[in-house]
Design a protein around this motif. Sequence first.
Motif, mmCIF file in Angstrom:
data_model
loop_
_atom_site.group_PDB
_atom_site.id
_atom_site.type_symbol
_atom_site.label_atom_id
_atom_site.label_comp_id
_atom_site.label_asym_id
_atom_site.label_seq_id
_atom_site.Cartn_x
_atom_site.Cartn_y
_atom_site.Cartn_z
ATOM 1 N N ALA A 45 -8.029 8.380 6.180
ATOM 2 C CA ALA A 45 -7.727 9.668 5.305
ATOM 3 C C ALA A 45 -6.039 9.409 4.392
ATOM 4 O O ALA A 45 -5.378 10.357 4.320
ATOM 5 N N GLY A 46 -5.787 8.152 4.401
ATOM 6 C CA GLY A 46 -4.621 7.695 3.589
ATOM 7 C C GLY A 46 -3.262 8.211 4.071
ATOM 8 O O GLY A 46 -2.496 8.340 3.318
ATOM 9 N N GLY A 47 -3.289 8.719 5.311
ATOM 10 C CA GLY A 47 -2.187 9.120 5.942
ATOM 11 C C GLY A 47 -2.299 10.780 6.478
ATOM 12 O O GLY A 47 -1.410 11.320 7.077
ATOM 13 N N LEU A 48 -3.385 11.292 6.195
ATOM 14 C CA LEU A 48 -3.512 12.706 6.340
ATOM 15 C C LEU A 48 -4.241 12.514 8.030
ATOM 16 O O LEU A 48 -4.984 11.684 8.236
ATOM 17 N N PRO A 49 -3.874 13.273 8.971
ATOM 18 C CA PRO A 49 -4.551 13.493 10.295
ATOM 19 C C PRO A 49 -5.844 13.540 10.265
ATOM 20 O O PRO A 49 -6.318 14.816 10.045
ATOM 21 N N LEU A 50 -6.599 12.525 10.475
ATOM 22 C CA LEU A 50 -8.226 12.735 10.608
ATOM 23 C C LEU A 50 -8.843 11.684 11.341
ATOM 24 O O LEU A 50 -8.323 10.435 11.204
ATOM 25 N N ALA A 51 -9.705 11.946 12.077
ATOM 26 C CA ALA A 51 -10.291 10.942 13.057
ATOM 27 C C ALA A 51 -11.887 11.292 13.162
ATOM 28 O O ALA A 51 -12.221 12.557 12.858
ATOM 29 N N ALA A 52 -12.738 10.446 13.730
ATOM 30 C CA ALA A 52 -14.010 10.742 13.566
ATOM 31 C C ALA A 52 -14.749 9.838 14.834
ATOM 32 O O ALA A 52 -14.409 8.877 15.138
ATOM 33 N N ASN B 94 0.235 3.945 -0.286
ATOM 34 C CA ASN B 94 0.689 5.092 0.002
ATOM 35 C C ASN B 94 0.614 5.970 -1.059
ATOM 36 O O ASN B 94 0.826 5.672 -2.290
ATOM 37 N N SER B 95 0.335 7.319 -0.783
ATOM 38 C CA SER B 95 0.106 8.286 -1.877
ATOM 39 C C SER B 95 -0.832 7.814 -2.813
ATOM 40 O O SER B 95 -0.572 7.936 -4.293
ATOM 41 N N ALA B 96 -1.928 7.233 -2.606
ATOM 42 C CA ALA B 96 -2.946 6.753 -3.565
ATOM 43 C C ALA B 96 -3.264 7.946 -4.397
ATOM 44 O O ALA B 96 -3.651 9.222 -4.071
ATOM 45 N N PRO B 97 -3.459 7.499 -5.767
ATOM 46 C CA PRO B 97 -3.560 8.748 -6.635
ATOM 47 C C PRO B 97 -4.540 9.666 -6.333
ATOM 48 O O PRO B 97 -4.699 10.788 -6.500
ATOM 49 N N ARG B 98 -5.887 8.882 -5.973
ATOM 50 C CA ARG B 98 -7.122 9.777 -5.784
ATOM 51 C C ARG B 98 -6.870 10.691 -4.634
ATOM 52 O O ARG B 98 -7.627 11.652 -4.446
ATOM 53 N N ALA C 71 7.315 6.797 -1.186
ATOM 54 C CA ALA C 71 6.437 5.549 -1.159
ATOM 55 C C ALA C 71 5.235 5.646 -1.974
ATOM 56 O O ALA C 71 4.689 6.462 -2.151
ATOM 57 N N SER C 72 5.054 4.287 -2.451
ATOM 58 C CA SER C 72 3.753 4.322 -3.359
ATOM 59 C C SER C 72 3.183 2.697 -3.035
ATOM 60 O O SER C 72 4.031 2.029 -2.792
ATOM 61 N N ASP C 73 1.988 2.831 -2.835
ATOM 62 C CA ASP C 73 1.273 1.847 -2.504
ATOM 63 C C ASP C 73 1.978 0.941 -1.371
ATOM 64 O O ASP C 73 2.035 1.554 -0.193
ATOM 65 N N ALA C 74 2.617 -0.193 -1.501
ATOM 66 C CA ALA C 74 3.027 -1.162 -0.368
ATOM 67 C C ALA C 74 4.721 -1.006 -0.704
ATOM 68 O O ALA C 74 5.345 -1.969 -0.118
ATOM 69 N N ILE C 75 5.191 -0.041 -1.325
ATOM 70 C CA ILE C 75 6.710 0.037 -1.422
ATOM 71 C C ILE C 75 7.322 1.294 -0.719
ATOM 72 O O ILE C 75 6.647 2.364 -1.182
ATOM 73 N N LEU C 76 8.115 1.235 0.120
ATOM 74 C CA LEU C 76 8.751 2.315 0.657
ATOM 75 C C LEU C 76 10.188 2.333 0.338
ATOM 76 O O LEU C 76 10.981 1.466 0.204
ATOM 77 N N LEU C 77 10.861 3.627 -0.347
ATOM 78 C CA LEU C 77 11.798 3.751 -0.986
ATOM 79 C C LEU C 77 12.739 4.529 0.213
ATOM 80 O O LEU C 77 12.519 5.673 0.441
ATOM 81 N N ASP C 78 13.995 4.161 0.590
ATOM 82 C CA ASP C 78 14.549 4.695 1.471
ATOM 83 C C ASP C 78 15.891 5.784 0.869
ATOM 84 O O ASP C 78 15.696 5.411 -0.641
ATOM 85 N N ILE C 79 16.296 6.528 1.832
ATOM 86 C CA ILE C 79 17.300 7.452 0.885
ATOM 87 C C ILE C 79 18.563 6.887 0.515
ATOM 88 O O ILE C 79 19.510 7.384 -0.227
ATOM 89 N N ASP C 80 18.573 5.671 0.701
ATOM 90 C CA ASP C 80 20.007 4.767 -0.016
ATOM 91 C C ASP C 80 19.388 4.062 -1.190
ATOM 92 O O ASP C 80 20.292 3.627 -1.845
ATOM 93 N N GLY C 81 18.260 4.416 -1.520
ATOM 94 C CA GLY C 81 17.772 3.687 -2.763
ATOM 95 C C GLY C 81 17.121 2.167 -2.630
ATOM 96 O O GLY C 81 16.672 1.536 -3.385
ATOM 97 N N ASN C 82 16.914 1.885 -1.357
ATOM 98 C CA ASN C 82 16.380 0.475 -1.019
ATOM 99 C C ASN C 82 14.654 0.489 -1.074
ATOM 100 O O ASN C 82 14.254 1.550 -0.690
ATOM 101 N N GLN C 83 14.187 -0.437 -1.783
ATOM 102 C CA GLN C 83 12.748 -0.416 -1.770
ATOM 103 C C GLN C 83 12.376 -1.529 -0.935
ATOM 104 O O GLN C 83 12.471 -2.895 -1.057
ATOM 105 N N ILE C 84 11.515 -1.097 0.106
ATOM 106 C CA ILE C 84 11.221 -2.000 1.202
ATOM 107 C C ILE C 84 9.586 -2.168 1.222
ATOM 108 O O ILE C 84 9.089 -1.447 0.736
#
Length: 446
Positions: free
Chosen positions: A294-301, A75-79, A48-61
């Motif tokens: 945290a952009g997808g990593l498990p963190l809370a505060a 998703n997977s933001a570069p920074r 996945a990147s930003d607002a696109i999910l790629l599934d294992i069949d090659g679909n971009q959702i």
Amino acid sequence: MTTLTALTQERRLVTAIPGPKSLEALKRRTESTSAGLGMAIPVVIERASDAILLDIDGNQIIDLGSGIGVVNVGNSAPRVVDRVIDQVQAFTHTCFTVAPYMGYIEVCEKLNALTPGTFKKKSVLLNSGAEAVENAVKIARHYTKRQAIVVFEHSYHGRTNLTMALTAKNMPYKEGFGPFAPEIYRVPMPYAFHWMGNQATITEDAIEMVTSKIEKEIGAHNVAAILIEPIQGEGGFVVPPKGFLPALSKYSTEKGIVFIADEVQTGFARTGNMFAVEHENVVPDMIVTAKGIAGGLPLAAVTGREEIMDSVHVSGLGGTYGGNPIACAAALGVFETMEAEKLVERANHVGQILGDSLRQMQSKYSVIGEVRGRGAMQAIELVKPGTRDPNPEAMSAIVKYCQSKGVLVLTAGTYGNVVRFLPPIVITDELLKDALGVLEEALASL
Ligand code: PLZ
């Protein structure tokens, strides 16, 4: 190390949804994972990147859910990716209460600065929204030496034992999972669309109901905390009427009650402010964050007034993984991205497109009873045309249609009749408009 190039930000279907590979993989899912786990869309994700999910069949959702309001920065933001890679190579874990490290301290400094309130603040880091809510409650009880916690109808605060007790809805969150923690008191929520009373006086009437319940049934002097989501998430994006949050906050201060905002879903630029309480200049005593941090990593505060946060004895707070260094590195990447890409402004822009488009659909399709939310957190409540009666069938049909066309939308609501939109805030205008076009087709197909 291989570096993957980011996915093009466009919707593309190469098979039906789910495709054959997803179908095969989902058989293994059924065989290997607990039947107690739900699934919003029946595809298996490869990248996945930003607002696109790629599934294992090659679909971009197109992702209009952000993994439930998590990948606000995409998703997977570069920074985030860069900082995580650096941190993994440096060290993976020490446990902050065994041997501290700078990432944890820097995240807390940032939270203390970003959250509303000019007073001195301190923070503690945890793993999940529910764990953070639990800690906020622990700290508020310890500080006030009181036990009662006041929560609202339609609220959602998590799935642990205490947070199930704090959560309103029985099915699916609580059914059969009791007994629940004691000293939790539920009070009315001014859910305007379903309010039986006078709309013109909804704020005053709701405050009167809440405070009278507190005083008659609990005793204000027994209340440790009032805990509220500034916009209710799972409950259906219920936005409290103007003045309700400020009045609650003022009442809490007068009665020595800790006012806690659960900003787990609303936080980090989502609503067009860094935090949703800022829309009405409310300054909570404590703020609970997770998800978007945290952009997808498990963190809370939990972030709060110094005197409250410091009232706990040494070693009264902790946990093995809370504020794990990799999650902290990700959070620092999130803060950096939010500033560099002006995501608060961007959320307002996304909100404008989303809100205009949804209201236009409302004027055409009487199945939409209400459009509500703020910024990049908006929803439609679906009704039987001409009534306010919930229409869960329409919700299911819309979700199915959108999925079949490669658009992932999430649902919500006490009455199971809300479609909610929580796109990554970095979603491009083109992608968002494409997704909204599919939503409109879904409405037309009903
Ligand atoms: N407080 C306001 O929205 C999590 C739940 C998803 P955790 N909401 C998504 C699901 O089906 O479990 C949430 C929230 C608010 C607390 C939480 C809990 O956060 O990180 O899921 O524990």
